[in-house]
Scaffold this active site. Structure first.
Site, PDB file in Angstrom:
ATOM      1  N   GLU A 184       0.391  11.067  -0.755  1.00 22.74           N
ATOM      2  CA  GLU A 184       1.044   9.623  -0.858  1.00 22.74           C
ATOM      3  C   GLU A 184       1.148   9.136   0.412  1.00 22.74           C
ATOM      4  O   GLU A 184       1.038   7.967   0.779  1.00 22.74           O
ATOM      5  CB  GLU A 184       2.476   9.876  -1.565  1.00 22.74           C
ATOM      6  CG  GLU A 184       2.367  10.274  -2.912  1.00 22.74           C
ATOM      7  CD  GLU A 184       1.261   9.230  -3.763  1.00 22.74           C
ATOM      8  OE1 GLU A 184       1.269   8.155  -3.525  1.00 22.74           O
ATOM      9  OE2 GLU A 184       0.631   9.900  -4.523  1.00 22.74           O
TER      10      GLU A 184
ATOM     11  N   TRP B 224      -1.869   7.554   1.392  1.00 20.18           N
ATOM     12  CA  TRP B 224      -2.060   6.246   0.874  1.00 20.18           C
ATOM     13  C   TRP B 224      -1.790   5.244   2.004  1.00 20.18           C
ATOM     14  O   TRP B 224      -2.389   3.999   1.842  1.00 20.18           O
ATOM     15  CB  TRP B 224      -1.321   6.125  -0.466  1.00 20.18           C
ATOM     16  CG  TRP B 224      -2.187   6.516  -1.671  1.00 20.18           C
ATOM     17  CD1 TRP B 224      -2.027   7.494  -2.438  1.00 20.18           C
ATOM     18  CD2 TRP B 224      -3.173   5.687  -2.203  1.00 20.18           C
ATOM     19  NE1 TRP B 224      -2.928   7.403  -3.449  1.00 20.18           N
ATOM     20  CE2 TRP B 224      -3.633   6.356  -3.261  1.00 20.18           C
ATOM     21  CE3 TRP B 224      -3.734   4.521  -2.214  1.00 20.18           C
ATOM     22  CZ2 TRP B 224      -4.570   5.846  -4.187  1.00 20.18           C
ATOM     23  CZ3 TRP B 224      -4.841   3.752  -2.939  1.00 20.18           C
ATOM     24  CH2 TRP B 224      -5.207   4.563  -4.021  1.00 20.18           C
TER      25      TRP B 224
ATOM     26  N   TRP C  90      -5.291 -18.282 -12.746  1.00 17.58           N
ATOM     27  CA  TRP C  90      -4.064 -17.814 -12.458  1.00 17.58           C
ATOM     28  C   TRP C  90      -3.061 -19.044 -13.268  1.00 17.58           C
ATOM     29  O   TRP C  90      -3.553 -20.130 -13.076  1.00 17.58           O
ATOM     30  CB  TRP C  90      -3.730 -17.682 -11.094  1.00 17.58           C
ATOM     31  CG  TRP C  90      -4.156 -16.567 -10.546  1.00 17.58           C
ATOM     32  CD1 TRP C  90      -5.392 -16.675  -9.358  1.00 17.58           C
ATOM     33  CD2 TRP C  90      -4.240 -15.258 -10.866  1.00 17.58           C
ATOM     34  NE1 TRP C  90      -5.513 -15.418  -9.057  1.00 17.58           N
ATOM     35  CE2 TRP C  90      -5.150 -14.561  -9.791  1.00 17.58           C
ATOM     36  CE3 TRP C  90      -3.375 -14.384 -11.606  1.00 17.58           C
ATOM     37  CZ2 TRP C  90      -5.272 -13.263  -9.802  1.00 17.58           C
ATOM     38  CZ3 TRP C  90      -3.705 -13.177 -11.490  1.00 17.58           C
ATOM     39  CH2 TRP C  90      -4.399 -12.335 -10.671  1.00 17.58           C
TER      40      TRP C  90
ATOM     41  N   ASN D 168       8.053   3.755  -7.073  1.00 23.40           N
ATOM     42  CA  ASN D 168       6.654   3.156  -7.235  1.00 23.40           C
ATOM     43  C   ASN D 168       6.020   3.297  -8.435  1.00 23.40           C
ATOM     44  O   ASN D 168       5.269   2.159  -8.812  1.00 23.40           O
ATOM     45  CB  ASN D 168       5.741   4.299  -6.550  1.00 23.40           C
ATOM     46  CG  ASN D 168       4.252   4.123  -6.579  1.00 23.40           C
ATOM     47  OD1 ASN D 168       3.941   3.302  -5.932  1.00 23.40           O
ATOM     48  ND2 ASN D 168       3.609   5.217  -7.295  1.00 23.40           N
TER      49      ASN D 168
ATOM     50  N   TRP E  18      -1.308 -12.556  -7.930  1.00 22.15           N
ATOM     51  CA  TRP E  18      -0.522 -11.502  -7.274  1.00 22.15           C
ATOM     52  C   TRP E  18      -0.079 -11.790  -5.860  1.00 22.15           C
ATOM     53  O   TRP E  18       0.837 -11.241  -5.537  1.00 22.15           O
ATOM     54  CB  TRP E  18      -1.613 -10.197  -7.143  1.00 22.15           C
ATOM     55  CG  TRP E  18      -2.824 -10.496  -6.358  1.00 22.15           C
ATOM     56  CD1 TRP E  18      -3.987 -11.024  -6.629  1.00 22.15           C
ATOM     57  CD2 TRP E  18      -2.967 -10.583  -4.686  1.00 22.15           C
ATOM     58  NE1 TRP E  18      -4.817 -11.115  -5.477  1.00 22.15           N
ATOM     59  CE2 TRP E  18      -4.259 -10.711  -4.436  1.00 22.15           C
ATOM     60  CE3 TRP E  18      -1.971 -10.055  -3.791  1.00 22.15           C
ATOM     61  CZ2 TRP E  18      -4.597 -10.961  -3.014  1.00 22.15           C
ATOM     62  CZ3 TRP E  18      -2.439 -10.099  -2.364  1.00 22.15           C
ATOM     63  CH2 TRP E  18      -3.728 -10.623  -2.353  1.00 22.15           C
TER      64      TRP E  18
ATOM     65  N   TRP F 299      -0.823  -4.505  -4.400  1.00 24.96           N
ATOM     66  CA  TRP F 299      -0.775  -5.611  -5.136  1.00 24.96           C
ATOM     67  C   TRP F 299      -2.156  -5.887  -5.607  1.00 24.96           C
ATOM     68  O   TRP F 299      -2.469  -6.051  -6.672  1.00 24.96           O
ATOM     69  CB  TRP F 299      -0.171  -7.008  -4.559  1.00 24.96           C
ATOM     70  CG  TRP F 299       1.245  -6.949  -4.680  1.00 24.96           C
ATOM     71  CD1 TRP F 299       2.382  -6.564  -4.060  1.00 24.96           C
ATOM     72  CD2 TRP F 299       2.078  -7.394  -5.934  1.00 24.96           C
ATOM     73  NE1 TRP F 299       3.679  -6.721  -4.622  1.00 24.96           N
ATOM     74  CE2 TRP F 299       3.322  -7.272  -5.834  1.00 24.96           C
ATOM     75  CE3 TRP F 299       1.504  -7.813  -7.236  1.00 24.96           C
ATOM     76  CZ2 TRP F 299       4.447  -7.501  -6.808  1.00 24.96           C
ATOM     77  CZ3 TRP F 299       2.474  -8.344  -8.140  1.00 24.96           C
ATOM     78  CH2 TRP F 299       3.902  -8.223  -8.117  1.00 24.96           C
TER      79      TRP F 299
HETATM   80  P1  FAD Z   1       7.482   8.763  -1.841  1.00 25.16           P
HETATM   81  O1  FAD Z   1       6.663   9.004  -3.178  1.00 25.16           O
HETATM   82  O2  FAD Z   1       8.468   9.669  -1.269  1.00 25.16           O
HETATM   83  O3  FAD Z   1       6.182   8.602  -0.819  1.00 25.16           O
HETATM   84  C1  FAD Z   1       6.452   9.081   0.636  1.00 25.16           C
HETATM   85  C2  FAD Z   1       5.738   7.999   1.353  1.00 25.16           C
HETATM   86  O4  FAD Z   1       4.349   7.937   1.248  1.00 25.16           O
HETATM   87  C3  FAD Z   1       6.056   6.570   1.152  1.00 25.16           C
HETATM   88  O5  FAD Z   1       7.318   6.583   1.844  1.00 25.16           O
HETATM   89  C4  FAD Z   1       5.390   5.862   1.575  1.00 25.16           C
HETATM   90  O6  FAD Z   1       5.213   5.625   3.207  1.00 25.16           O
HETATM   91  C5  FAD Z   1       3.735   6.481   1.282  1.00 25.16           C
HETATM   92  N1  FAD Z   1       3.323   6.062  -0.098  1.00 25.16           N
HETATM   93  C6  FAD Z   1       3.947   6.389  -1.146  1.00 25.16           C
HETATM   94  N2  FAD Z   1       3.035   6.018  -2.097  1.00 25.16           N
HETATM   95  C7  FAD Z   1       2.326   4.882  -1.611  1.00 25.16           C
HETATM   96  C8  FAD Z   1       1.377   3.984  -1.901  1.00 25.16           C
HETATM   97  N3  FAD Z   1       0.982   3.722  -3.408  1.00 25.16           N
HETATM   98  N4  FAD Z   1       0.676   3.401  -0.952  1.00 25.16           N
HETATM   99  C9  FAD Z   1       0.946   3.161   0.281  1.00 25.16           C
HETATM  100  N5  FAD Z   1       2.031   4.034   0.804  1.00 25.16           N
HETATM  101  C10 FAD Z   1       2.767   4.979   0.012  1.00 25.16           C
HETATM  102  N6  FAD Z   1       5.084   0.747   0.127  1.00 25.16           N
HETATM  103  C11 FAD Z   1       5.516   0.200   1.338  1.00 25.16           C
HETATM  104  O7  FAD Z   1       5.821   1.113   2.081  1.00 25.16           O
HETATM  105  N7  FAD Z   1       5.572  -0.964   1.538  1.00 25.16           N
HETATM  106  C12 FAD Z   1       5.489  -1.801   0.501  1.00 25.16           C
HETATM  107  O8  FAD Z   1       5.650  -3.250   0.957  1.00 25.16           O
HETATM  108  C13 FAD Z   1       4.903  -1.423  -0.678  1.00 25.16           C
HETATM  109  N8  FAD Z   1       4.723  -2.343  -1.693  1.00 25.16           N
HETATM  110  C14 FAD Z   1       4.071  -2.130  -2.921  1.00 25.16           C
HETATM  111  C15 FAD Z   1       3.882  -2.934  -3.928  1.00 25.16           C
HETATM  112  C16 FAD Z   1       3.438  -2.348  -5.001  1.00 25.16           C
HETATM  113  C17 FAD Z   1       2.867  -3.422  -5.889  1.00 25.16           C
HETATM  114  C18 FAD Z   1       3.078  -0.997  -5.387  1.00 25.16           C
HETATM  115  C19 FAD Z   1       2.724  -0.752  -6.663  1.00 25.16           C
HETATM  116  C20 FAD Z   1       3.527  -0.224  -4.321  1.00 25.16           C
HETATM  117  C21 FAD Z   1       3.936  -0.540  -3.053  1.00 25.16           C
HETATM  118  N9  FAD Z   1       4.177   0.319  -2.357  1.00 25.16           N
HETATM  119  C22 FAD Z   1       4.640  -0.088  -0.907  1.00 25.16           C
HETATM  120  C23 FAD Z   1       3.748   1.858  -2.210  1.00 25.16           C
HETATM  121  C24 FAD Z   1       4.694   2.579  -2.866  1.00 25.16           C
HETATM  122  O9  FAD Z   1       5.349   1.990  -4.096  1.00 25.16           O
HETATM  123  C25 FAD Z   1       6.131   2.888  -1.963  1.00 25.16           C
HETATM  124  O10 FAD Z   1       5.552   3.381  -0.447  1.00 25.16           O
HETATM  125  C26 FAD Z   1       6.856   3.976  -2.322  1.00 25.16           C
HETATM  126  O11 FAD Z   1       7.313   3.706  -3.684  1.00 25.16           O
HETATM  127  C27 FAD Z   1       8.204   4.267  -1.239  1.00 25.16           C
HETATM  128  O12 FAD Z   1       9.062   5.224  -1.971  1.00 25.16           O
HETATM  129  P2  FAD Z   1       9.249   6.616  -1.303  1.00 25.16           P
HETATM  130  O13 FAD Z   1       9.539   6.735   0.062  1.00 25.16           O
HETATM  131  O14 FAD Z   1      10.231   7.162  -2.065  1.00 25.16           O
HETATM  132  O15 FAD Z   1       7.851   7.354  -1.950  1.00 25.16           O
END
Ligand code: FAD
Length: 481
Positions: free
Chosen positions: A279, A282, A310, A345, A363, A386
């Site tokens: 993650e 990502w 849209w 997420n 979006w 997005w």
């Molecule tokens: P954890 O599951 O604990 O993951 C650890 C870290 O991994 C996160 O803090 C983050 O840095 C990274 N990570 C995890 N999932 C993703 C992912 N899918 N994409 C990129 N990095 C990821 N994340 C943001 O940091 N900022 C945003 O503006 C953002 N916008 C999003 C918009 C949409 C529509 C979606 C579907 C996802 C978005 N995310 C965004 C990705 C993800 O949802 C969040 O990073 C995550 O929910 C953060 O929670 P956590 O730290 O508890 O995640």
């Protein structure tokens, strides 16, 4: 012995003292270090951020300032065009070196490149450092030498490269100049909301700053990481780290997080910590995409979506923003976002799919709302995600995979625990109807104190019909391809 000249350390979204290569190198140079944070006018740099992240920035700067004071140093705050601010500081302090950690969003890079040249031409030593990502976006390439477009091979390349460089400690002491340049007052920046003060829920939930970031990491490693792989999809379960806002402003580096997952007790299954690293990767992948396709926040990666019909659906957009769509999992998620500046997420995927596919709203409108309301708003992850949900992005979910808000709720919040937490007006509904109150018999609603259309909205769309409409719109653009 002659003292070395001062170094200016320009803090950006890297508000930490440990694993801060620009800072440690500035200290190692000898001589005083003058730390500055510049509130830049341009969006995408350290300029006007979304309202939620401005709240975070205020507290993060305040924490950083205190941390610096414990080392006999200070944080100087200035507002304005970065080059002008730095020129003034160089003049005021006689600094001969300028350090920063690299940033990768297009606006920031457009500022930094010419600025580096400008100060080098003026005779300064200008150095920039890595550390905001696990790997520089230019380092990883496909076997064909091109940037990655697909996540899995990207992950494999990261994994094959071994662990990122081990993090470094914070400097123990930072030499101060004989005289500090003036600083603006943080309160004058008015980053906090006042009338109304909507940040009560933020204060309950978060501790911005480097210490808060490390506390959260420690807590997650000991309490949340076991079971992460499965549990990360269930919003009522404590299996996500919630580190994202700390990462977004650089209070903790991804290398520090990665290294915290090395050498864990055998009771932490490899599938859990490896999935967590995936993650984190990502995020690197999103920056890789943004670096190589700077238009990512504005333009469809897949140009076929430029013709997508849209809708100008302001009522739908407003209902979605307020958490009043009539679909409990969507509404609870949107209220989590509003109250805490964060959304799980799984719920980000569900709510984004609902806006794009059920309401057929572009979006970019959703991305803008998230950018304003998320404390972890991030130009790369937000735009890439997005576009992923929309189906218009690199390595995106296919458009026809449309999230069903009822079955998603039933699968990932089976007891309705999360929905009840954020929608107390539905709390008394039995599990059977918690994700579809509109299907509940009248006496069940009455017993739970729910009056549809009054205490909780009727669904603003029929998901089944909306799905068909979205699919035929997609077929139109596909047929034209
Ligand atoms: P954890 O599951 O604990 O993951 C650890 C870290 O991994 C996160 O803090 C983050 O840095 C990274 N990570 C995890 N999932 C993703 C992912 N899918 N994409 C990129 N990095 C990821 N994340 C943001 O940091 N900022 C945003 O503006 C953002 N916008 C999003 C918009 C949409 C529509 C979606 C579907 C996802 C978005 N995310 C965004 C990705 C993800 O949802 C969040 O990073 C995550 O929910 C953060 O929670 P956590 O730290 O508890 O995640």
């Amino acid at each position: 012995m002659q003292r070395s000249s001062p170094t200016i350390l320009w803090f950006r979204k890297d508000l930490r003292l440990s694993d801060n290569h620009a800072l440690s190198a500035a200290v190692a140079r000898g001589g005083p270090v003058i730390q500055v944070f510049i509130l830049e006018p341009e969006d995408g740099g350290t300029g006007p951020m979304g309202s939620a992240q401005r709240w975070w920035l205020h507290h993060s700067l305040s924490a950083l300032s205190k941390d610096l004071e414990t080392r006999g140093s200070r944080l100087i705050l200035r507002r304005g065009d970065a080059q002008k601010v730095l020129e003034a500081l160089v003049k005021e302090t006689g600094a001969e070196a300028l350090h920063w950690n690299r940033r990768y969003e297009p606006v920031g890079m457009d500022i930094d490149g010419p600025l580096k040249q400008h100060f080098r031409d003026a005779g300064l030593t200008v150095e920039s450092f890595g550390g905001q990502l696990l790997h520089e976006p230019t380092r990883l390439k496909t076997t064909g030498g091109t940037p990655f477009r697909v996540y899995t091979p990207f992950w494999k390349a990261v994994d094959a490269g071994g662990d990122p460089t081990a993090p470094i400690d914070a400097p123990k002491a930072i030499a101060a100049p004989d005289r500090w340049p003036d600083s603006e007052a943080l309160d004058d920046w008015a980053l906090l909301p006042t009338k109304p003060d909507w940040a009560g829920g933020f204060r309950e939930m978060w501790t911005p700053g480097e210490a808060g970031a490390h506390q959260r990491l420690k807590h997650f490693i000991s309490k949340g990481l076991r079971g992460y792989r499965r549990g990360r999809d269930f919003p009522a379960e404590p299996h996500v780290s919630m580190l994202s806002p700390h990462i977004a402003l650089g209070e903790i580096s991804p290398a520090q997080i990665w290294h915290a997952t090395i050498g864990l007790p055998a009771s932490v299954a490899a599938e859990d910590y490896v999935h967590f690293r995936k993650e984190l990767v990502w995020r690197d992948f999103s920056y890789h995409l943004l670096f190589h396709f700077p238009e990512l926040p504005r333009r469809n990666w897949n140009a076929r979506f430029d013709d997508f019909p849209w809708r100008d659906n302001k009522t739908g957009l407003r209902a979605w923003q307020k958490g009043r769509t009539g679909y409990p999992i969507v509404d609870a998620a949107m209220r989590q976002l509003w109250q805490h500046g964060y959304m799980h997420n799984r719920l980000r995927m569900i709510t984004a799919s609902f806006l794009i596919k059920d309401l057929m709203v572009d979006w970019r409108d959703g991305e803008a709302w998230f950018a304003d309301t998320l404390v972890d708003a991030d130009p790369a992850s937000n735009a890439a995600s997005w576009q992923w949900v929309a189906g218009s992005g690199a390595d995106a979910a296919p458009f026809f995979r449309i999230f069903n808000p009822i079955t998603q709720g039933e699968k990932f919040d089976p007891e309705g625990t999360f929905v009840r937490r954020y929608l107390p007006e539905l709390a008394k509904l039995p599990n059977e109807f918690i994700h579809k109150p509109f299907e509940a018999p009248e006496q069940v609603l009455r017993k739970a104190g729910v009056v549809l259309g009054e205490t909780y909205p009727q669904p603003i769309v029929d998901h089944r019909k909306a799905r068909e409409t979205a699919l035929s719109a997609y077929q139109e653009i596909s047929a034209g391809a």
